[in-house]
Scaffold this active site. Structure first.
Site, PDB file in Angstrom:
ATOM      1  N   GLU A  89       0.818  -1.205   0.000  1.00 35.72           N
ATOM      2  CA  GLU A  89       0.000   0.000   0.000  1.00 35.72           C
ATOM      3  C   GLU A  89       0.852   1.255   0.000  1.00 35.72           C
ATOM      4  O   GLU A  89       2.021   1.240   0.390  1.00 35.72           O
ATOM      5  CB  GLU A  89      -0.937  -0.017   1.211  1.00 35.72           C
ATOM      6  CG  GLU A  89      -0.210  -0.155   2.512  1.00 35.72           C
ATOM      7  CD  GLU A  89      -1.129  -0.584   3.652  1.00 35.72           C
ATOM      8  OE1 GLU A  89      -1.871  -1.573   3.511  1.00 35.72           O
ATOM      9  OE2 GLU A  89      -1.110   0.093   4.682  1.00 35.72           O
ATOM     10  N   CYS A 330       0.662   2.400   8.796  1.00 33.03           N
ATOM     11  CA  CYS A 330       1.390   1.419   7.998  1.00 33.03           C
ATOM     12  C   CYS A 330       0.810   0.031   8.085  1.00 33.03           C
ATOM     13  O   CYS A 330       0.706  -0.521   9.158  1.00 33.03           O
ATOM     14  CB  CYS A 330       2.793   1.249   8.539  1.00 33.03           C
ATOM     15  SG  CYS A 330       3.811   2.605   8.356  1.00 33.03           S
TER      16      CYS A 330
HETATM   17  N1  SAH Z   1      10.790   0.733   8.872  1.00 32.46           N
HETATM   18  C1  SAH Z   1      10.941   2.151   8.720  1.00 32.46           C
HETATM   19  C2  SAH Z   1       9.883   2.788   7.838  1.00 32.46           C
HETATM   20  C3  SAH Z   1       8.469   2.296   7.941  1.00 32.46           C
HETATM   21  S1  SAH Z   1       7.572   2.677   9.402  1.00 32.46           S
HETATM   22  C4  SAH Z   1      11.016   2.808  10.070  1.00 32.46           C
HETATM   23  O1  SAH Z   1      10.969   2.113  11.079  1.00 32.46           O
HETATM   24  O2  SAH Z   1      11.187   4.008  10.134  1.00 32.46           O
HETATM   25  C5  SAH Z   1       7.274   4.402   9.287  1.00 32.46           C
HETATM   26  C6  SAH Z   1       7.011   5.064  10.614  1.00 32.46           C
HETATM   27  O3  SAH Z   1       5.685   4.787  11.088  1.00 32.46           O
HETATM   28  C7  SAH Z   1       7.945   4.594  11.706  1.00 32.46           C
HETATM   29  O4  SAH Z   1       8.371   5.690  12.480  1.00 32.46           O
HETATM   30  C8  SAH Z   1       7.044   3.687  12.509  1.00 32.46           C
HETATM   31  O5  SAH Z   1       7.531   3.491  13.785  1.00 32.46           O
HETATM   32  C9  SAH Z   1       5.729   4.414  12.451  1.00 32.46           C
HETATM   33  N2  SAH Z   1       4.534   3.642  12.790  1.00 32.46           N
HETATM   34  C10 SAH Z   1       4.344   2.313  12.719  1.00 32.46           C
HETATM   35  N3  SAH Z   1       3.096   1.979  13.129  1.00 32.46           N
HETATM   36  C11 SAH Z   1       2.483   3.132  13.455  1.00 32.46           C
HETATM   37  C12 SAH Z   1       1.183   3.457  13.938  1.00 32.46           C
HETATM   38  N4  SAH Z   1       0.272   2.519  14.157  1.00 32.46           N
HETATM   39  N5  SAH Z   1       0.898   4.752  14.170  1.00 32.46           N
HETATM   40  C13 SAH Z   1       1.812   5.725  13.920  1.00 32.46           C
HETATM   41  N6  SAH Z   1       3.041   5.482  13.462  1.00 32.46           N
HETATM   42  C14 SAH Z   1       3.386   4.204  13.242  1.00 32.46           C
END
Ligand code: SAH
Length: 340
Positions: A89, A330
């Site tokens: 997505e 995500c």
């Molecule tokens: N793996 C990479 C990029 C993908 S996650 C990373 O860890 O940065 C992108 C961002 O979204 C990360 O900061 C992650 O911690 C955050 N994230 C994941 N799940 C989330 C949620 N449910 N609500 C808000 N942010 C979230």
């Protein structure tokens, strides 16, 4: 047979030379693909018949498929089906300054962060370069609008798929490609140190964002498994090297989780870590998901956290809440599709 959207301009130039053709053919192909958006060799009218046949033998222009679009006021979410029936997505965010897209870099993720939906389903495979390039192309086609910035913050850990992600960035950044300025491209990582070090050596002015989410090892290791491999001390040593070498400001992402990492003590500890560093904090309201127990912090708590950082002279912003109505956190849309 390889997808043509895997190829950097230089790769195509090498290819044309290798088949006894002139280098400039690569530019012609790029022009058809990225400027005119023509996705069939047979329609590239300035190519000779025999060259078209040769290209059709060596490359395909297969497209990933948009299977669902969920629209909200200021966000749209695209669910794509890949040629092997996997789903990924992308989220589009409409700002007053332009349109940004959050692209996925893997099918699933192996980083296993406790609060994240993408990690719950584990990595199936890395995305190839073309699957990232096509997220941008297809969204631009669908919106009939240019994308102004790209964040690699969708499903996956971009530094666990470093080479394809870098290829993707070089293609979308190239003048003759999609021409998105490097300063408008952000890679977000959970903190894979060797790849941060590698990025420092690339001649690319992209932004780096670090998902920190906790100011000490005890808490961070509970939330993010990666911290057991690359802890905060090692991470910050590398980040300081990165800032020194590149002269660029980094972003620290911090998802506020109710009662977990949102206390004043955490804010003070975070301020201590960042003191004197060319970095700014982006506080991210947590997007709650049905499958995971964490809750989002109250507005008041987030504001107090923000104030504590400000008072300690740390640059900080609170991310506008995008798309919680459309499962924009995500991996939420994908996991719904996979678990149906
Ligand atoms: N793996 C990479 C990029 C993908 S996650 C990373 O860890 O940065 C992108 C961002 O979204 C990360 O900061 C992650 O911690 C955050 N994230 C994941 N799940 C989330 C949620 N449910 N609500 C808000 N942010 C979230």
């Amino acid at each position: 047979m390889e997808n043509i959207f895997n190829k950097k301009l230089e790769d195509l130039q090498t290819y044309f030379l290798s088949i006894g053709q002139k280098k400039y053919k690569a530019l012609q192909i790029y022009d058809w693909l990225y400027k005119k958006r023509v996705f069939a060799f047979a329609k590239m009218t300035n190519l000779k018949k025999d060259l078209i046949l040769k290209l059709e033998e060596d490359f395909n222009i297969d497209l990933i498929e948009i299977v669902k679009v969920q629209k909200d006021k200021d966000t749209s979410k695209y669910l794509f089906k890949l040629s092997d029936n996997n789903y990924i997505e992308s989220v589009v965010m409409f700002h007053d300054y332009g349109v940004s897209v959050c692209v996925s870099s893997q099918v699933g993720c192996n980083m296993g962060c406790a609060f994240c939906e993408s990690g719950r389903l584990k990595k199936v495979r890395d995305l190839q370069t073309y699957e990232m390039v096509e997220q941008i192309l297809l969204i631009e086609e669908d919106l009939k609008q240019r994308i102004s910035s790209v964040v690699i913050m969708g499903i996956g850990e971009p530094f666990d798929n470093y080479d394809n992600v870098l290829n993707f960035i070089k293609i979308i950044n190239h003048d003759k490609g999609i021409a998105i300025g490097a300063r408008h491209i952000t890679i977000s990582t959970c903190g894979i140190i060797p790849k941060i070090q590698k990025l420092m050596t690339e001649p690319l002015q992209v932004n780096l964002a670090i998902s920190l989410h906790a100011p000490n090892n005890e808490l961070r290791s509970k939330l993010m498994k990666i911290n057991k491999v690359y802890d905060i001390e090692a991470l910050f040593k590398t980040l300081k090297e990165y800032i020194k070498k590149t002269n660029r400001r980094i972003t620290i992402e911090y998802v506020t989780l109710k009662g977990v990492n949102d206390s004043k003590a955490c804010a003070l500890e975070l301020a201590g870590l960042l003191k004197g560093m060319n970095a700014y904090v982006n506080l991210i309201p947590y997007n709650e998901t049905n499958n995971i127990g964490f809750k989002k912090s109250d507005k008041k708590t987030i504001l107090a956290f923000y104030d504590t950082l400000k008072k300690n002279k740390i640059n900080v912003t609170i991310r506008r809440e995008f798309g919680s109505n459309i499962d924009a956190a995500c991996g939420q849309l994908r996991s719904k599709e996979v678990e149906r």
